[in-house]
Design a protein around this motif. Structure first.
Motif, PDB file in Angstrom:
ATOM      1  N   SER A 235       0.826  -1.212   0.000  1.00  0.00           N
ATOM      2  CA  SER A 235       0.000   0.000   0.000  1.00  0.00           C
ATOM      3  C   SER A 235       0.855   1.256   0.000  1.00  0.00           C
ATOM      4  O   SER A 235       0.526   2.249  -0.674  1.00  0.00           O
ATOM      5  CB  SER A 235      -0.934   0.008   1.214  1.00  0.00           C
ATOM      6  OG  SER A 235      -0.198  -0.003   2.429  1.00  0.00           O
ATOM      7  N   THR A 236       1.970   1.229   0.737  1.00  0.00           N
ATOM      8  CA  THR A 236       2.865   2.393   0.765  1.00  0.00           C
ATOM      9  C   THR A 236       3.481   2.624  -0.610  1.00  0.00           C
ATOM     10  O   THR A 236       3.539   3.757  -1.099  1.00  0.00           O
ATOM     11  CB  THR A 236       3.983   2.178   1.808  1.00  0.00           C
ATOM     12  OG1 THR A 236       3.404   2.066   3.106  1.00  0.00           O
ATOM     13  CG2 THR A 236       4.962   3.349   1.797  1.00  0.00           C
ATOM     14  N   VAL A 237       3.921   1.559  -1.242  1.00  0.00           N
ATOM     15  CA  VAL A 237       4.516   1.673  -2.582  1.00  0.00           C
ATOM     16  C   VAL A 237       3.476   2.172  -3.573  1.00  0.00           C
ATOM     17  O   VAL A 237       3.758   3.032  -4.414  1.00  0.00           O
ATOM     18  CB  VAL A 237       5.081   0.309  -3.033  1.00  0.00           C
ATOM     19  CG1 VAL A 237       5.572   0.387  -4.477  1.00  0.00           C
ATOM     20  CG2 VAL A 237       6.216  -0.130  -2.118  1.00  0.00           C
ATOM     21  N   GLN A 238       2.255   1.657  -3.464  1.00  0.00           N
ATOM     22  CA  GLN A 238       1.196   2.062  -4.385  1.00  0.00           C
ATOM     23  C   GLN A 238       0.873   3.547  -4.233  1.00  0.00           C
ATOM     24  O   GLN A 238       0.737   4.271  -5.227  1.00  0.00           O
ATOM     25  CB  GLN A 238      -0.058   1.228  -4.147  1.00  0.00           C
ATOM     26  CG  GLN A 238      -1.197   1.549  -5.115  1.00  0.00           C
ATOM     27  CD  GLN A 238      -2.428   0.701  -4.843  1.00  0.00           C
ATOM     28  OE1 GLN A 238      -2.701   0.327  -3.712  1.00  0.00           O
ATOM     29  NE2 GLN A 238      -3.173   0.392  -5.886  1.00  0.00           N
ATOM     30  N   LYS A 239       0.744   4.008  -2.985  1.00  0.00           N
ATOM     31  CA  LYS A 239       0.444   5.422  -2.744  1.00  0.00           C
ATOM     32  C   LYS A 239       1.571   6.322  -3.255  1.00  0.00           C
ATOM     33  O   LYS A 239       1.324   7.398  -3.804  1.00  0.00           O
ATOM     34  CB  LYS A 239       0.220   5.660  -1.246  1.00  0.00           C
ATOM     35  CG  LYS A 239      -1.073   5.081  -0.712  1.00  0.00           C
ATOM     36  CD  LYS A 239      -1.187   5.307   0.790  1.00  0.00           C
ATOM     37  CE  LYS A 239      -2.460   4.691   1.357  1.00  0.00           C
ATOM     38  NZ  LYS A 239      -2.550   4.864   2.828  1.00  0.00           N
TER      39      LYS A 239
END
Length: 288
Positions: A235-239
């Protein structure tokens, strides 16, 4: 039995709580860095508006962490001291091989990036073949556009072996703009750097075109990419990636960020984009 399990559960929570707290705290700050391919003043100018954009989009504090050289950027990413790094294609491959780092996004121009070969106008160099027997400078040793592909093209296009066909061993300036200044001053007679820095120096009148000229532009290759350390949450990478994909050149504030990054937009990056760099790195002996 239930009471025993409850006590064990509480003990587990108490034992693991510092770990959970540390993880939560780490997610409150995103640390970014990048290869120092230009002088520190220029890098600070380019990164500040980007950091501000990321903070607004991610809703957390974003800190830019400068590093001293290309290797330090790879090492910091591998050690978890930074979360995301702006790497050249070759340093990205090094980070992948060393620590399983993953590509996130790249600029539209990075799928077909180029380098330029430049020469001092007093050196009598009109074409790449004329560089044989002349003094020469690459950028940093781990630079994709300042070393890896220029070395590759010298060999495959002109049969020039960098370690034996120049006047002495090639020098390494450490940064693209430094290569220009070495050629301009006559410290070396020719050199190679990425086309974006060259164009920006021309536009900013930071190079004396009476002393330096372009003698050849390379074929295109894949280069720069924002890279994530291996153990970040999906999720962090996606954001983080979405923060770049959301940049819209039609919006003045976003355009200012894009202009400083030398892009019209960012696009998703894939692992397979960098396979050719890994192949060239191994064929030149620069990647073990």
């Amino acid at each position: 039995m239930f009471q025993t399990l409850t006590r064990l559960g509480r003990l587990c929570v108490m034992t693991l709580w510092p770990l959970f707290a540390a993880t939560a705290q780490a997610q409150d700050v995103i640390r970014v860095s990048g290869i120092p391919d230009e002088n520190p003043t220029e890098l600070a100018r380019k990164y500040q508006p980007l950091v501000e954009h990321l903070q607004k989009h991610l809703g957390v504090k974003v800190v830019y962490v400068p590093v001293i050289d290309y290797g330090a950027a790879v090492s910091a990413l591998a050690a978890g001291k930074i979360d995301f790094a702006w790497l050249g294609g070759f340093t990205h491959v090094q980070a992948k091989v060393l620590a399983g780092a993953k590509p996130v996004v790249m600029r539209d121009i990075d799928r077909e990036f180029k380098s330029v070969f430049i020469a001092n106008t007093a050196a009598g160099i009109a074409r790449p073949e004329d560089m044989r027997g002349k003094s020469f400078a690459f950028g940093a040793k781990s630079s994709t556009s300042g070393h890896l592909f220029p070395r590759h093209f010298l060999s495959t296009q002109f049969n020039i072996q960098a370690d034996k066909d120049f006047d002495g061993a090639p020098l390494y300036s450490g940064a693209h703009d430094a290569t220009v200044k070495m050629v301009e001053s006559g410290k070396v007679q020719a050199g190679a750097l990425n086309i974006e820095v060259w164009s920006r120096m021309l536009a900013g009148h930071k190079v004396d075109t009476g002393k330096v000229k372009v003698i050849w532009t390379t074929p295109p290759f894949v280069d720069y990419v924002w890279t994530a350390r291996k153990d970040l949450s999906a999720s962090t990478v996606q954001k983080f990636g979405q923060a770049f994909l959301a940049l819209d050149a039609a919006k003045p504030e976003d355009k200012a960020v894009l202009d400083l990054q030398g892009a019209k937009k960012f696009v998703p990056a894939k692992a397979e984009d960098f396979l050719v760099i890994e192949q060239v790195g191994r064929s030149t002996g620069l990647l073990k």
